[in-house]
Design a protein around this motif. Structure first.
Motif, mmCIF file in Angstrom:
data_model
loop_
_atom_site.group_PDB
_atom_site.id
_atom_site.type_symbol
_atom_site.label_atom_id
_atom_site.label_comp_id
_atom_site.label_asym_id
_atom_site.label_seq_id
_atom_site.Cartn_x
_atom_site.Cartn_y
_atom_site.Cartn_z
ATOM 1 N N PRO A 1 -4.788 29.584 9.596
ATOM 2 C CA PRO A 1 -5.342 29.597 10.866
ATOM 3 C C PRO A 1 -6.724 29.257 10.295
ATOM 4 N N TYR A 2 -7.707 28.962 11.369
ATOM 5 C CA TYR A 2 -9.366 27.821 10.932
ATOM 6 C C TYR A 2 -9.702 27.187 9.956
ATOM 7 N N PHE A 3 -8.412 26.160 9.544
ATOM 8 C CA PHE A 3 -8.815 24.974 9.567
ATOM 9 C C PHE A 3 -8.584 24.097 10.126
ATOM 10 N N THR A 4 -9.542 22.813 10.710
ATOM 11 C CA THR A 4 -8.746 21.854 11.067
ATOM 12 C C THR A 4 -7.254 21.047 10.427
ATOM 13 N N THR A 5 -7.296 19.523 11.414
ATOM 14 C CA THR A 5 -6.583 18.946 10.269
ATOM 15 C C THR A 5 -7.814 17.858 10.284
ATOM 16 N N ASP A 6 -8.803 17.538 10.442
ATOM 17 C CA ASP A 6 -9.500 16.700 9.463
ATOM 18 C C ASP A 6 -9.412 17.622 7.800
ATOM 19 N N THR A 7 -9.462 18.729 8.084
ATOM 20 C CA THR A 7 -9.915 19.355 7.108
ATOM 21 C C THR A 7 -8.764 19.421 5.958
ATOM 22 N N ALA A 8 -7.821 19.661 6.396
ATOM 23 C CA ALA A 8 -5.657 19.286 5.690
ATOM 24 C C ALA A 8 -6.509 17.455 5.354
ATOM 25 N N ALA A 9 -6.292 16.968 6.237
ATOM 26 C CA ALA A 9 -6.765 15.651 5.750
ATOM 27 C C ALA A 9 -7.204 14.653 4.277
ATOM 28 N N SER A 10 -8.116 15.691 4.268
ATOM 29 C CA SER A 10 -9.180 15.563 3.232
ATOM 30 C C SER A 10 -8.224 16.579 2.082
ATOM 31 N N LEU A 11 -7.638 17.885 2.351
ATOM 32 C CA LEU A 11 -7.241 18.289 1.725
ATOM 33 C C LEU A 11 -6.689 17.713 0.846
ATOM 34 N N ARG A 12 -5.517 16.814 1.531
ATOM 35 C CA ARG A 12 -4.141 16.239 1.082
ATOM 36 C C ARG A 12 -5.254 14.806 0.714
ATOM 37 N N ALA A 13 -5.411 13.894 0.762
ATOM 38 C CA ALA A 13 -6.331 12.916 0.363
ATOM 39 C C ALA A 13 -6.873 13.551 -1.460
ATOM 40 N N ILE A 14 -7.387 14.275 -1.611
ATOM 41 C CA ILE A 14 -7.879 14.482 -2.906
ATOM 42 C C ILE A 14 -6.412 15.170 -3.416
ATOM 43 N N GLU A 15 -6.130 15.765 -2.818
ATOM 44 C CA GLU A 15 -4.849 16.400 -3.559
ATOM 45 C C GLU A 15 -3.811 15.237 -4.503
ATOM 46 N N ILE A 16 -3.550 14.197 -3.074
ATOM 47 C CA ILE A 16 -2.647 13.054 -4.422
ATOM 48 C C ILE A 16 -3.804 11.623 -4.320
ATOM 49 N N ILE B 1 -8.740 6.726 -0.580
ATOM 50 C CA ILE B 1 -9.804 6.314 0.351
ATOM 51 C C ILE B 1 -8.783 7.330 1.932
ATOM 52 N N ILE B 2 -10.079 7.733 2.679
ATOM 53 C CA ILE B 2 -9.003 8.413 4.096
ATOM 54 C C ILE B 2 -9.812 7.301 4.813
ATOM 55 N N VAL B 3 -8.604 6.739 5.652
ATOM 56 C CA VAL B 3 -8.931 6.090 6.997
ATOM 57 C C VAL B 3 -8.853 6.947 8.183
ATOM 58 N N LYS B 4 -9.612 7.180 8.896
ATOM 59 C CA LYS B 4 -9.896 8.049 9.878
ATOM 60 C C LYS B 4 -9.904 6.687 11.225
ATOM 61 N N GLY B 5 -8.800 7.110 11.831
ATOM 62 C CA GLY B 5 -8.745 5.981 12.528
ATOM 63 C C GLY B 5 -8.785 6.454 14.138
ATOM 64 N N THR B 6 -9.838 5.637 15.072
ATOM 65 C CA THR B 6 -10.187 6.413 16.131
ATOM 66 C C THR B 6 -10.320 4.900 17.766
ATOM 67 N N ARG B 7 -10.465 5.539 18.316
ATOM 68 C CA ARG B 7 -10.349 3.869 19.345
ATOM 69 C C ARG B 7 -11.797 3.793 19.740
ATOM 70 N N VAL B 8 -12.417 3.983 18.228
ATOM 71 C CA VAL B 8 -13.804 3.102 18.304
ATOM 72 C C VAL B 8 -14.282 2.435 17.693
ATOM 73 N N ALA C 1 0.867 -1.069 -0.169
ATOM 74 C CA ALA C 1 -0.343 0.031 0.299
ATOM 75 C C ALA C 1 0.730 1.366 0.268
ATOM 76 N N GLN C 2 0.740 2.020 -1.115
ATOM 77 C CA GLN C 2 1.158 3.931 -0.645
ATOM 78 C C GLN C 2 -0.177 4.520 0.631
ATOM 79 N N ILE C 3 1.288 4.728 1.502
ATOM 80 C CA ILE C 3 0.196 5.616 2.667
ATOM 81 C C ILE C 3 0.791 6.927 2.869
ATOM 82 N N ALA C 4 -0.262 7.722 2.774
ATOM 83 C CA ALA C 4 0.154 9.460 3.589
ATOM 84 C C ALA C 4 -0.422 9.005 4.935
ATOM 85 N N LEU C 5 0.256 10.714 5.897
ATOM 86 C CA LEU C 5 -0.545 10.358 7.140
ATOM 87 C C LEU C 5 -0.590 11.598 7.545
ATOM 88 N N VAL C 6 -1.497 11.880 8.273
ATOM 89 C CA VAL C 6 -2.348 13.276 8.558
ATOM 90 C C VAL C 6 -2.053 13.296 10.453
#
Length: 236
Positions: free
Chosen positions: A136-151, A155-162, A44-49
């Motif tokens: 400013p005024y932009f979250t890392t969620d938005t950064a993740a979406s933007l970078r995922a689209i750019e590259i 898919i975006i994989v959001k890793g959580t505790r649930v 897999a090719q993996i990018a990380l935010v």
């Protein structure tokens, strides 16, 4: 055969804190680095935010009396600290990486350049994006979406505790309803806390699917890449 070839993994800063609640928990860092190493070895090719909430968050109580722009820049620097820690953990496991930041920090990272990021991914390097969008005024969620689209991630994989997406916090409500499959529109309509609304809208407009899953469950990332049903799928 991989079900998803190129992914962007979004982790919160709080995930790195683990049970400590603050800072970087070395055991959590090692666990996540091992999961990413296994996924990388599958091809897999993996990018990380990574967020910065374990160190400083622009919208936190600690920043209540601060200028919002100043506080957000501090939050961006917190994400770079996490990114450097993650880069070190991965490279100690033999995984080649590149760190790119939205704010220039030439002594420690490359500036974000889309074509260069894609080339790194094609060469098998894990690319870590730091400093959010650089604005400013932009979250890392938005950064993740933007970078995922750019590259052009699959898919975006959001890793959580649930386990995935619920109608309320399952850690506080044992009767929370789980959604294995849900549309962008329903996430917005139900005001579900998958990602912030700007990030969800970006994904919707670019038909970029999101998987929300438990990153603390060993092997989940590899199972997802093989096409197994893991977590919740958010799509059009």
């Amino acid at each position: 055969m991989l079900h998803y070839k190129r992914i962007l993994l979004k982790l919160s800063g709080e995930a790195l804190a683990g049970e400590d609640g603050y800072g970087i928990n070395s055991a959590m860092l090692e666990r996540y680095a091992e999961e990413i190493k296994e996924a990388r070895e599958m091809g897999a090719q993996i990018a990380l935010v990574i967020g910065g909430g374990n160190i400083f968050r622009g919208m936190s109580e600690a920043a209540a009396n601060m200028d919002r722009v100043q506080a957000d820049y501090m939050g961006m620097l917190a994400t770079v600290i996490n990114a450097l820690a993650f880069q070190d953990a991965l490279e100690r496991k033999g995984v080649f990486t590149r760190l790119q930041t939205a704010i220039k920090m030439e002594q420690m990272a490359e500036p974000f350049i889309r074509r260069r990021a894609v080339r790194h991914l094609e060469k098998g390097r894990v690319v870590i994006f730091g400093a959010g969008t650089g604005n400013p005024y932009f979250t890392t969620d938005t950064a993740a979406s933007l970078r995922a689209i750019e590259i052009e991630a699959d898919i975006i994989v959001k890793g959580t505790r649930v386990q995935g997406v619920y109608d309320s916090d399952p850690e506080k409500n044992s009767h929370a309803e789980f959604f294995a499959d849900i549309s962008y529109q329903d996430v917005i309509r139900k005001n579900l806390r998958v990602m912030d609304m700007t990030a969800i809208t970006l994904c919707s407009e670019n038909t970029l699917p999101i998987v929300v899953m438990n990153m603390n469950e060993k092997g989940n990332l590899s199972r997802l890449l093989r096409g197994e049903k893991v977590g919740s799928l958010v799509h059009g």
